[in-house]
Design a protein around this motif. Structure first.
Motif, mmCIF file in Angstrom:
data_model
loop_
_atom_site.group_PDB
_atom_site.id
_atom_site.type_symbol
_atom_site.label_atom_id
_atom_site.label_comp_id
_atom_site.label_asym_id
_atom_site.label_seq_id
_atom_site.Cartn_x
_atom_site.Cartn_y
_atom_site.Cartn_z
ATOM 1 N N THR A 102 -31.767 64.014 -23.034
ATOM 2 C CA THR A 102 -31.992 65.429 -23.346
ATOM 3 C C THR A 102 -30.990 65.873 -24.404
ATOM 4 O OG1 THR A 102 -30.524 66.119 -21.544
ATOM 5 C CG2 THR A 102 -32.874 65.929 -21.043
ATOM 6 N N ALA A 103 -31.416 66.797 -25.240
ATOM 7 C CA ALA A 103 -30.556 67.321 -26.301
ATOM 8 C C ALA A 103 -31.067 68.700 -26.705
ATOM 9 C CB ALA A 103 -30.534 66.377 -27.500
ATOM 10 N N ALA A 104 -30.229 69.417 -27.413
ATOM 11 C CA ALA A 104 -30.608 70.764 -27.845
ATOM 12 C C ALA A 104 -31.733 70.718 -28.865
ATOM 13 C CB ALA A 104 -29.395 71.494 -28.414
ATOM 14 N N LYS A 105 -31.781 69.641 -29.666
ATOM 15 C CA LYS A 105 -32.811 69.515 -30.696
ATOM 16 C C LYS A 105 -33.689 68.299 -30.415
ATOM 17 C CE LYS A 105 -30.153 71.767 -34.370
ATOM 18 N NZ LYS A 105 -29.631 71.654 -35.768
ATOM 19 N N ALA A 106 -34.935 68.418 -30.793
ATOM 20 C CA ALA A 106 -35.907 67.360 -30.512
ATOM 21 C C ALA A 106 -35.543 66.059 -31.212
ATOM 22 C CB ALA A 106 -37.302 67.815 -30.933
ATOM 23 N N ASP A 107 -35.068 66.148 -32.472
ATOM 24 C CA ASP A 107 -34.761 64.919 -33.197
ATOM 25 C C ASP A 107 -33.583 64.181 -32.575
ATOM 26 O OD1 ASP A 107 -32.943 66.846 -33.905
ATOM 27 O OD2 ASP A 107 -32.909 66.350 -36.047
ATOM 28 N N ALA A 108 -32.613 64.917 -32.026
ATOM 29 C CA ALA A 108 -31.462 64.274 -31.401
ATOM 30 C C ALA A 108 -31.874 63.555 -30.120
ATOM 31 C CB ALA A 108 -30.381 65.314 -31.100
ATOM 32 N N ALA A 109 -32.732 64.182 -29.307
ATOM 33 C CA ALA A 109 -33.195 63.554 -28.066
ATOM 34 C C ALA A 109 -34.006 62.306 -28.371
ATOM 35 C CB ALA A 109 -34.029 64.546 -27.264
ATOM 36 N N THR A 110 -34.885 62.411 -29.358
ATOM 37 C CA THR A 110 -35.741 61.277 -29.705
ATOM 38 C C THR A 110 -34.935 60.125 -30.291
ATOM 39 O OG1 THR A 110 -37.565 62.801 -30.151
ATOM 40 C CG2 THR A 110 -37.773 60.573 -31.022
ATOM 41 N N GLU A 111 -33.989 60.433 -31.174
ATOM 42 C CA GLU A 111 -33.180 59.385 -31.792
ATOM 43 C C GLU A 111 -32.326 58.668 -30.746
ATOM 44 O OE1 GLU A 111 -31.701 56.654 -34.116
ATOM 45 O OE2 GLU A 111 -33.313 58.025 -34.729
ATOM 46 N N ALA A 112 -31.854 59.390 -29.736
ATOM 47 C CA ALA A 112 -31.060 58.763 -28.687
ATOM 48 C C ALA A 112 -31.885 57.740 -27.924
ATOM 49 C CB ALA A 112 -30.503 59.826 -27.737
ATOM 50 N N VAL A 113 -33.158 58.057 -27.675
ATOM 51 C CA VAL A 113 -34.054 57.109 -27.003
ATOM 52 C C VAL A 113 -34.299 55.894 -27.893
ATOM 53 C CG1 VAL A 113 -36.394 56.766 -26.123
ATOM 54 C CG2 VAL A 113 -35.133 58.849 -25.552
ATOM 55 N N TYR A 114 -34.507 56.141 -29.184
ATOM 56 C CA TYR A 114 -34.700 55.031 -30.113
ATOM 57 C C TYR A 114 -33.483 54.090 -30.099
ATOM 58 C CZ TYR A 114 -38.655 57.518 -32.247
ATOM 59 O OH TYR A 114 -39.847 58.147 -32.469
ATOM 60 N N LYS A 115 -32.291 54.673 -30.156
ATOM 61 C CA LYS A 115 -31.062 53.865 -30.205
ATOM 62 C C LYS A 115 -30.898 53.066 -28.915
ATOM 63 C CE LYS A 115 -26.072 54.027 -30.944
ATOM 64 N NZ LYS A 115 -25.832 53.059 -29.851
ATOM 65 N N GLN A 116 -31.152 53.709 -27.773
ATOM 66 C CA GLN A 116 -31.026 52.989 -26.515
ATOM 67 C C GLN A 116 -32.017 51.837 -26.457
ATOM 68 O OE1 GLN A 116 -28.875 53.726 -23.323
ATOM 69 N NE2 GLN A 116 -29.406 51.594 -23.765
ATOM 70 N N GLY A 117 -33.205 52.052 -27.009
ATOM 71 C CA GLY A 117 -34.208 50.995 -27.048
ATOM 72 C C GLY A 117 -33.771 49.825 -27.907
ATOM 73 N N ARG A 118 -33.150 50.118 -29.060
ATOM 74 C CA ARG A 118 -32.666 49.041 -29.933
ATOM 75 C C ARG A 118 -31.543 48.256 -29.262
ATOM 76 N NH1 ARG A 118 -33.291 53.258 -33.865
ATOM 77 N NH2 ARG A 118 -31.057 53.737 -33.720
ATOM 78 N N ASP A 119 -30.629 48.986 -28.622
ATOM 79 C CA ASP A 119 -29.530 48.319 -27.914
ATOM 80 C C ASP A 119 -30.077 47.449 -26.784
ATOM 81 O OD1 ASP A 119 -27.816 49.631 -29.591
ATOM 82 O OD2 ASP A 119 -27.241 51.173 -28.136
ATOM 83 N N LEU A 120 -31.080 47.955 -26.096
ATOM 84 C CA LEU A 120 -31.677 47.207 -24.988
ATOM 85 C C LEU A 120 -32.306 45.905 -25.484
ATOM 86 C CD1 LEU A 120 -32.692 47.024 -22.016
ATOM 87 C CD2 LEU A 120 -34.730 48.259 -22.793
ATOM 88 N N MET A 121 -33.034 45.978 -26.574
ATOM 89 C CA MET A 121 -33.678 44.791 -27.114
ATOM 90 C C MET A 121 -32.644 43.736 -27.499
ATOM 91 S SD MET A 121 -36.976 45.185 -27.027
ATOM 92 C CE MET A 121 -37.647 44.088 -28.269
ATOM 93 N N GLN A 122 -31.538 44.177 -28.080
ATOM 94 C CA GLN A 122 -30.489 43.229 -28.466
ATOM 95 C C GLN A 122 -29.877 42.569 -27.230
ATOM 96 O OE1 GLN A 122 -27.689 45.392 -30.887
ATOM 97 N NE2 GLN A 122 -29.138 45.692 -32.566
ATOM 98 N N PHE A 123 -29.650 43.354 -26.192
ATOM 99 C CA PHE A 123 -29.072 42.782 -24.980
ATOM 100 C C PHE A 123 -30.035 41.801 -24.317
ATOM 101 C CE2 PHE A 123 -28.951 42.874 -20.347
ATOM 102 C CZ PHE A 123 -27.697 42.297 -20.129
ATOM 103 N N LEU A 124 -31.295 42.182 -24.184
ATOM 104 C CA LEU A 124 -32.266 41.304 -23.535
ATOM 105 C C LEU A 124 -32.422 39.991 -24.292
ATOM 106 C CD1 LEU A 124 -35.046 43.860 -22.490
ATOM 107 C CD2 LEU A 124 -33.346 42.750 -21.030
ATOM 108 N N ALA A 125 -32.291 40.037 -25.609
ATOM 109 C CA ALA A 125 -32.373 38.809 -26.404
ATOM 110 C C ALA A 125 -31.258 37.840 -26.020
ATOM 111 C CB ALA A 125 -32.310 39.136 -27.893
#
Length: 242
Positions: free
Chosen positions: A53-76
């Protein structure tokens, strides 16, 4: 006259349908056969949601994107390929002050993820990583066997044999004999004798839990099941004869 005759015939037809009974019109008994098998799991499925969650939509969405990228790197690093990762589309919702005041106070972005682990060796490491991530929630793990289909075929045969044994005992107690099979149900129960037929499905329950060797220094509360219980049940209607 022709019209009257036709109307009468139609009424008789509907009357016959209304009075028809769903029960077999011959002597019968119903039994349920069961079979269970404890097997050691060798694969797992982990489901969770990346949410921020974030005050702005782009910040909330980008945080999900970043967590997804980090997750993919870890799972690899754990040997998990993209073929074993399923992700739904990112969803965004507005957050309001309260139910009556619809003033937007922020935004929440989320993405459900499902990861299949073909080997349980990295289960603890993956779960430990997920639990420690501040933006990952609703983590659920389930275990399975890669030999499930073969086990279930054998269980189906055993459940069928158990049903026949039960039918023979029940019939003998009443001084009659079973004749032939009228219907086989593969559902968890008949519901009614006019109900659907089908297997109860491979019910899974968890056995005693044990800690794995790699959990000695950390992740002490994470456990793996010693076994899972596969179960089949089959309902059968047998004709009986004196």
């Amino acid at each position: 006259m022709k019209l009257t005759t036709l109307t009468t015939a139609v009424l008789l037809t509907f009357s016959g349908i209304a009075q028809a009974s769903p029960l077999p019109d011959f002597p019968f008994i119903t039994v349920t056969g069961e079979a269970k098998l404890d097997v050691a799991p060798d694969k797992a499925r982990i489901q969770f949601v990346i949410r921020h969650t974030a005050a702005k939509a782009d910040a909330a969405t980008e945080a999900v994107y970043k967590q997804g990228r980090d997750l993919m790197q870890f799972l690899a690093t754990q040997g998990v390929t993209e073929a074993n990762i399923d992700a739904a589309q990112v969803n965004k919702e507005a957050l309001y002050k309260d139910y009556n005041d619809r003033t937007i106070t922020g935004y929440e972005a989320s993405q459900p993820i499902s990861v299949t682990l073909e080997q349980l060796g990295n289960y603890v490491a993956v779960m430990d990583y997920l639990f420690k991530q501040p933006q990952i929630f609703s983590i659920q793990g389930s275990f399975d066997s890669s030999q499930r289909e073969q086990h279930e075929l054998k269980l189906s045969e055993q459940a069928g044999a158990d049903a026949r044994r039960r039918a023979n005992h029940l019939a003998a107690a009443q001084g009659v004999k079973i004749s032939s099979v009228f219907a086989i149900s593969e559902t968890a129960g008949w519901g009614s004798l006019a109900g659907d037929f089908g297997f109860s499905g491979a019910a899974v329950s968890y056995g005693a839990l044990r800690k794995s060797a790699e959990m000695a220094d950390s992740s002490g509360n994470l456990v793996l099941p010693r076994h899972i219980t596969l179960q089949k049940s089959v309902n059968v209607i047998y004709k009986i004869k004196p």
